[in-house]
Design an enzyme around this catalytic site. Structure first.
Site, PDB file in Angstrom:
ATOM      1  N   GLY A  40       0.866  -1.019  -0.032  1.00  0.00           N
ATOM      2  CA  GLY A  40      -0.166   0.000   0.004  1.00  0.00           C
ATOM      3  C   GLY A  40       0.861   1.260  -0.035  1.00  0.00           C
ATOM      4  O   GLY A  40       1.870   1.374  -0.301  1.00  0.00           O
ATOM      5  N   GLY A 145      -7.302   2.432   1.883  1.00  0.00           N
ATOM      6  CA  GLY A 145      -6.541   3.507   2.318  1.00  0.00           C
ATOM      7  C   GLY A 145      -6.991   4.967   1.777  1.00  0.00           C
ATOM      8  O   GLY A 145      -8.188   5.067   1.903  1.00  0.00           O
ATOM      9  N   GLY A 183       1.886  20.186   8.096  1.00  0.00           N
ATOM     10  CA  GLY A 183       1.649  18.990   8.788  1.00  0.00           C
ATOM     11  C   GLY A 183       2.893  17.962   8.590  1.00  0.00           C
ATOM     12  O   GLY A 183       3.883  18.542   8.459  1.00  0.00           O
ATOM     13  N   HIS A 445      21.433   5.061  32.540  1.00  0.00           N
ATOM     14  CA  HIS A 445      22.157   6.294  32.454  1.00  0.00           C
ATOM     15  C   HIS A 445      23.499   6.034  31.673  1.00  0.00           C
ATOM     16  O   HIS A 445      24.098   4.749  31.992  1.00  0.00           O
ATOM     17  CB  HIS A 445      22.448   6.944  33.965  1.00  0.00           C
TER      18      HIS A 445
END
Length: 467
Positions: A40, A145, A183, A445
């Site tokens: 897609g 879609g 956007g 850390h």
């Protein structure tokens, strides 16, 4: 006629994941895809190729700062755009090939062609040669879609006035790329070409870029991109886009009703996306389409035809690949008699600029509109040892928590690896954690994730340790 328990129309992330889950649950499954490759928009002309170009252009940007690390390069950096685009395509091809492998692995029948309803249980597959094959489906999942939207007066010629699809395969670096729409897509592709040497201007109708995200996030990313040379025209309404040979003129009206003109060689239209149902013949199956072009569904993603479901960009909600995947799995499991659920408030959103932006839950603006009493904990990346070590100093983590219960209501990150860090926020909010819960968990850390712990401490009686 071939008969299947489930037929999925569309092979994007929602469609192919849904098909896999159906097959895993023992259903005889088929998938229909009109293009020659699976995956897609996301895999072919969306998420994957844009991230490949963002990665390549990020390397270009990093090289500019090598001298700060004591690394000297001989001569100037040369950019081979053709090779960069070719690498992007290789990434796409490999990813799409992986989907084909998964279809074979899960014994899912793949039909290449356009799927359209003859009725609620019969689907026509129209192939490229014009021939039609009919298949029978006990249940169907629509996953067709979306496509890029435009404005009525803009003529997209796919050469100089382009969409994101064409922006992924340009043959030259633009001299001046004018982006209409501030956007996610516009900012990501804008940063790609900014890094490669283009002048980039962003024209946005709203008063800020990323208008649906938290205001503090928008402000921070704008500051960083402006420093890098990107120009912004917010509160500007585009009125005219005109091509003249190899030149493009964009005219926009600002807040004072003054017309500003921008001259460039490419205009990239990024004003959103629209649901894609062309050729589906939904009415023949009794499937209703809303006024906004979306397939109408209930809370179970069931359409007005009881045996037909719809997922992803073609239905309401955010147009996100991972949202489509979750919906695809939900429908498959419902068909198998299970009782899955999706909390749409906990679907994260990500912008893959650098610094990255990621968010989940409510924005501060939304909480104010709801008259919700809340508290804010914020911690800057520049206070982290890991951020200083890697020179990734921009950004912050912002946590919004309920003022009374301390439950986390929203999580907003601008900074290095925000796309990965947001997963911790989603887990915390899924289990309704408080800010204090996170503040009491050990974070390794030196890491970027320490900013999450510190922001949680800041939200808990303002007791961050490193600011």
């Amino acid at each position: 006629m071939n008969s299947f328990d489930v037929v999925v129309i569309g092979s994007g992330p929602g469609g192919y994941v849904s098909a896999i889950r159906c097959a895993q649950l023992g259903m005889k499954t088929a998938i229909i895809e009109k293009y020659s490759t699976l995956g897609g928009t996301c895999l072919n002309v969306g998420c994957i190729p844009s991230k490949a170009l963002l990665a390549s252009s990020h390397h270009v940007d990093e090289i500019k700062h090598f001298a700060n690390h004591g690394i000297e390069l001989p001569g100037d950096v040369k950019i081979d755009l053709e090779k960069m685009i070719a690498r992007k395509q290789a990434v796409v091809d490999q990813t799409c090939g992986g989907v084909k492998f998964l279809m074979d692995k899960n014994s899912i029948t793949v039909f290449e062609g356009v799927g359209s309803f003859e009725n609620a249980t019969t689907i026509n597959v129209t192939k490229n040669d014009g021939s039609v094959e009919q298949i029978s489906a006990k249940n169907t999942i629509i996953a067709t879609g979306s496509k890029p939207s435009s404005l009525p007066f803009i003529s997209i010629d796919k050469e100089r006035v382009i969409t994101s699809t064409e922006a992924l395969k340009l043959k030259e670096i633009p001299k001046h790329l004018i982006i209409i729409g501030g956007g996610v897509i516009g900012l990501e592709l804008g940063q790609v070409y900014l890094r490669l040497g283009a002048q980039v201007s962003v024209v946005e109708y709203a008063d800020r870029v990323l208008p649906t995200m938290d205001g503090a996030v928008s402000k921070e990313l704008t500051k960083v991109l402006k420093k890098a040379g990107m120009k912004f025209y917010t509160s500007h309404k585009v009125q005219k886009v005109e091509r003249n040979g190899d030149a493009v003129l964009v005219e926009a009206l600002n807040a004072k009703n003054e017309v500003i003109s921008l001259d460039g060689d490419y205009a990239l239209v990024c004003v959103g996306r629209r649901p894609y149902t062309d050729g589906l013949n939904a009415d023949k199956a009794g499937v209703k389409i809303t006024d906004r072009g979306q397939v109408e569904v209930n809370d179970h993603l069931q359409t007005s035809a009881s045996n037909i479901y719809a997922i992803g960009d073609v239905v309401r909600g955010a147009m996100l690949a991972h949202k489509a995947e979750e919906e695809g799995v939900m429908v498959a499991e419902q068909l198998a008699g299970q009782k899955p659920h999706i909390d749409y408030n906990l679907i994260p959103g990500v912008v893959y600029t650098w610094p990255e932006v990621a968010a989940v839950g409510k924005t501060e603006e939304q909480l104010k509109a709801e008259n919700k009493e809340y508290k804010v904990g914020q911690f800057p990346f520049k206070a982290l040892g890991r951020a200083r070590a890697s020179s990734d100093l921009d950004g912050f983590v912002k946590i919004l928590a309920d003022k009374t219960t301390d439950e986390i209501l929203g999580f907003h990150i601008v900074g290095a690896r925000a796309a990965d860090l947001i997963a911790e926020a989603v887990v915390a909010m899924e289990y309704r954690a408080s800010a204090e819960d996170i503040s009491r968990m050990s974070h390794a850390h030196p890491t970027f994730a320490e900013a999450i712990k510190e922001a949680a401490l800041a939200a808990t009686e303002n007791r961050a340790l490193h600011v």
